[in-house]
Scaffold this motif. Structure first.
Motif, short mmCIF file in Angstrom:
data_model
loop_
_atom_site.label_atom_id
_atom_site.label_comp_id
_atom_site.label_asym_id
_atom_site.label_seq_id
_atom_site.Cartn_x
_atom_site.Cartn_y
_atom_site.Cartn_z
N VAL A 191 -41.50 75.41 -73.05
CA VAL A 191 -41.48 74.32 -74.33
C VAL A 191 -39.86 73.95 -74.57
N VAL A 203 -48.89 76.35 -79.31
CA VAL A 203 -48.46 76.62 -77.64
C VAL A 203 -49.69 77.66 -77.24
N GLY A 228 -40.80 80.57 -73.44
CA GLY A 228 -42.59 79.66 -72.35
C GLY A 228 -42.80 81.71 -72.25
N PRO A 253 -43.86 75.59 -67.25
CA PRO A 253 -44.47 76.12 -68.69
C PRO A 253 -43.70 76.58 -69.48
N VAL A 295 -48.95 72.11 -69.92
CA VAL A 295 -48.40 73.14 -71.44
C VAL A 295 -48.92 71.88 -72.85
N ARG A 296 -49.75 72.80 -73.46
CA ARG A 296 -50.32 71.15 -74.61
C ARG A 296 -49.74 72.15 -75.82
N VAL A 297 -48.11 71.15 -76.67
CA VAL A 297 -48.06 72.20 -77.45
C VAL A 297 -48.60 70.53 -79.09
N GLN A 316 -55.69 80.28 -70.52
CA GLN A 316 -55.08 79.78 -71.39
C GLN A 316 -54.14 80.52 -71.70
N LEU A 322 -40.92 67.93 -72.50
CA LEU A 322 -42.24 69.14 -71.71
C LEU A 322 -42.04 68.43 -70.46
N SER A 335 -51.79 82.10 -75.61
CA SER A 335 -51.39 81.08 -76.92
C SER A 335 -50.58 82.82 -77.32
N PHE A 371 -50.69 77.95 -72.59
CA PHE A 371 -50.25 77.50 -71.50
C PHE A 371 -50.76 77.47 -70.94
N GLU A 431 -47.71 66.96 -74.32
CA GLU A 431 -49.43 67.28 -73.30
C GLU A 431 -48.07 67.38 -72.04
#
Length: 360
Positions: free
Chosen positions: A123, A23, A311, A121, A9-11, A31, A116, A33, A25, A5
């Motif tokens: 991956v 993922v 992204g 934004p 971005v959270r993966v 958010q 990241l 997805s 963004f 993270e």
């Protein structure tokens, strides 16, 4: 599940199968997805263990080596998509995941880096394969869920094609609607099996079908990109790649065309944009003089890096289709058909970009 993270971005990464399962963004208070998750995954259904692991966990993005081609020794999409990825003790940096595949890839060692950058934004993924023998098809199997539809754009291609036969040939089990085999110049003019022509650059373009097309980069191209603008769902998905290593873009159009379990007609509005090096989906008449990679060549002592980044951003007001993606000093530039531009931060060194040149 591992969480990788940054601020934007959270993966969510599953080391069992090497699946980027989700993922998120983050854009302001919103958010995004865009990645797909199969209904049986979303509903936590327990499928028969005889089904390949990657199909049971079907979601997001994963790396295939070999792409498709299951055998008695190797499951569908290879051990890279069905095996165990062990985290490296060296992965101490925030926003970075480093992994090593416990199984081998035709005798070779595979490692994975998910990276990241704050404010990006994007991956960034690098797979490295060292050693091994033979030539294998490879692909990043990235899937979008696009219930509101998307308009598709790509870097310049040499041609497009469908394979020797349709994915679904038994009407009791499923349905494919494109003509197989065929070659075409543009997705907006592709033949269907009934002789009519359809615009496959806007997806979905019909219901209840399962189809696959392949787009081949122009010979010598070293930078490739794909874009899907989802106006109703409010995002632009984009991906960039080393086109010398991944010269094909496989479009998996899965829109309720499989009647058998676990698909059962409920796998809808799914689009795979799969950057690849393959030969088996291509017309036989084109493979001999293709002059692009038709797989990854493995050999003892040889090391190859496969670089791919994707992204997503919000759709700027008034945009309907992406016309171009390019790189400049530290940024990725997305342009639309009206010439408007959106600039986002991007690590151009990831693809060994020469800032004094227009190519890689």
């Amino acid at each position: 599940m591992d969480i990788i993270e940054t601020d934007v971005v959270r993966v969510v990464f599953d080391p069992e199968g090497g699946v980027i399962a989700e993922v998120i963004f983050k854009h302001g208070g919103r958010q995004i997805s865009p990645l797909h998750k199969a209904p049986w995954v979303r509903d936590n259904e327990q499928l028969n263990t005889g089904i390949p692991l990657i199909e049971r966990k079907l979601a997001g993005d994963f790396f295939c080596a070999p792409f498709a081609l299951p055998s008695a020794e190797v499951p569908l999409h290879g051990w890279t998509a069905n095996g165990d990825w062990a985290a490296s003790p060296d992965a101490q940096q925030a926003g970075v995941g480093l992994y090593r595949l416990r199984q081998n890839v035709q005798g070779g060692l595979a490692t994975k880096e998910i990276r990241l950058h704050p404010g990006h934004p994007v991956v960034y993924q690098t797979h490295t394969i060292t050693g091994g023998t033979g030539t294998i098809p490879i692909a990043h199997h990235t899937m979008l869920h696009v219930p509101g539809g998307v308009s598709l754009s790509f870097s310049d291609k040499r041609f497009g094609s469908t394979g020797p036969c349709a994915p679904e040939t038994d009407p009791s089990r499923g349905r494919s609607i494109l003509a197989y085999p065929q070659t075409f110049d543009t997705l907006s003019s592709i033949r269907k099996s009934d002789g009519s022509v359809t615009d496959a650059s806007r997806y979905p373009f019909e219901t209840r079908h399962e189809d696959v097309v392949v787009l081949t980069e122009k010979q010598g191209a070293s930078f490739g990109w794909s874009a899907a603008l989802a106006a109703k769902d409010g995002f632009i998905f984009f991906s960039v790649k080393d086109a010398l290593v991944l010269p094909h873009t496989v479009l998996w159009m899965s829109n309720g065309g499989r009647a058998y379990p676990p698909w059962s007609g409920r796998h809808t509005a799914v689009l795979g944009i799969e950057e690849a090096a393959i030969s088996f989906h291509l017309p036989d008449t084109h493979t001999a003089d293709m002059n692009v990679a038709l797989g990854l060549d493995l050999a003892p002592g040889r090391t190859t890096k496969i670089r791919y980044a994707f992204g997503a951003i919000e759709v700027p007001s008034g945009w309907t289709r992406v016309s171009e993606i390019s790189l400049a000093d530290g940024v990725l530039i997305i342009s639309d058909e009206a010439g408007r531009r959106c600039t986002i931060p991007f690590d151009c060194r990831f693809l060994d970009y020469d800032r004094n040149s227009t190519s890689f």
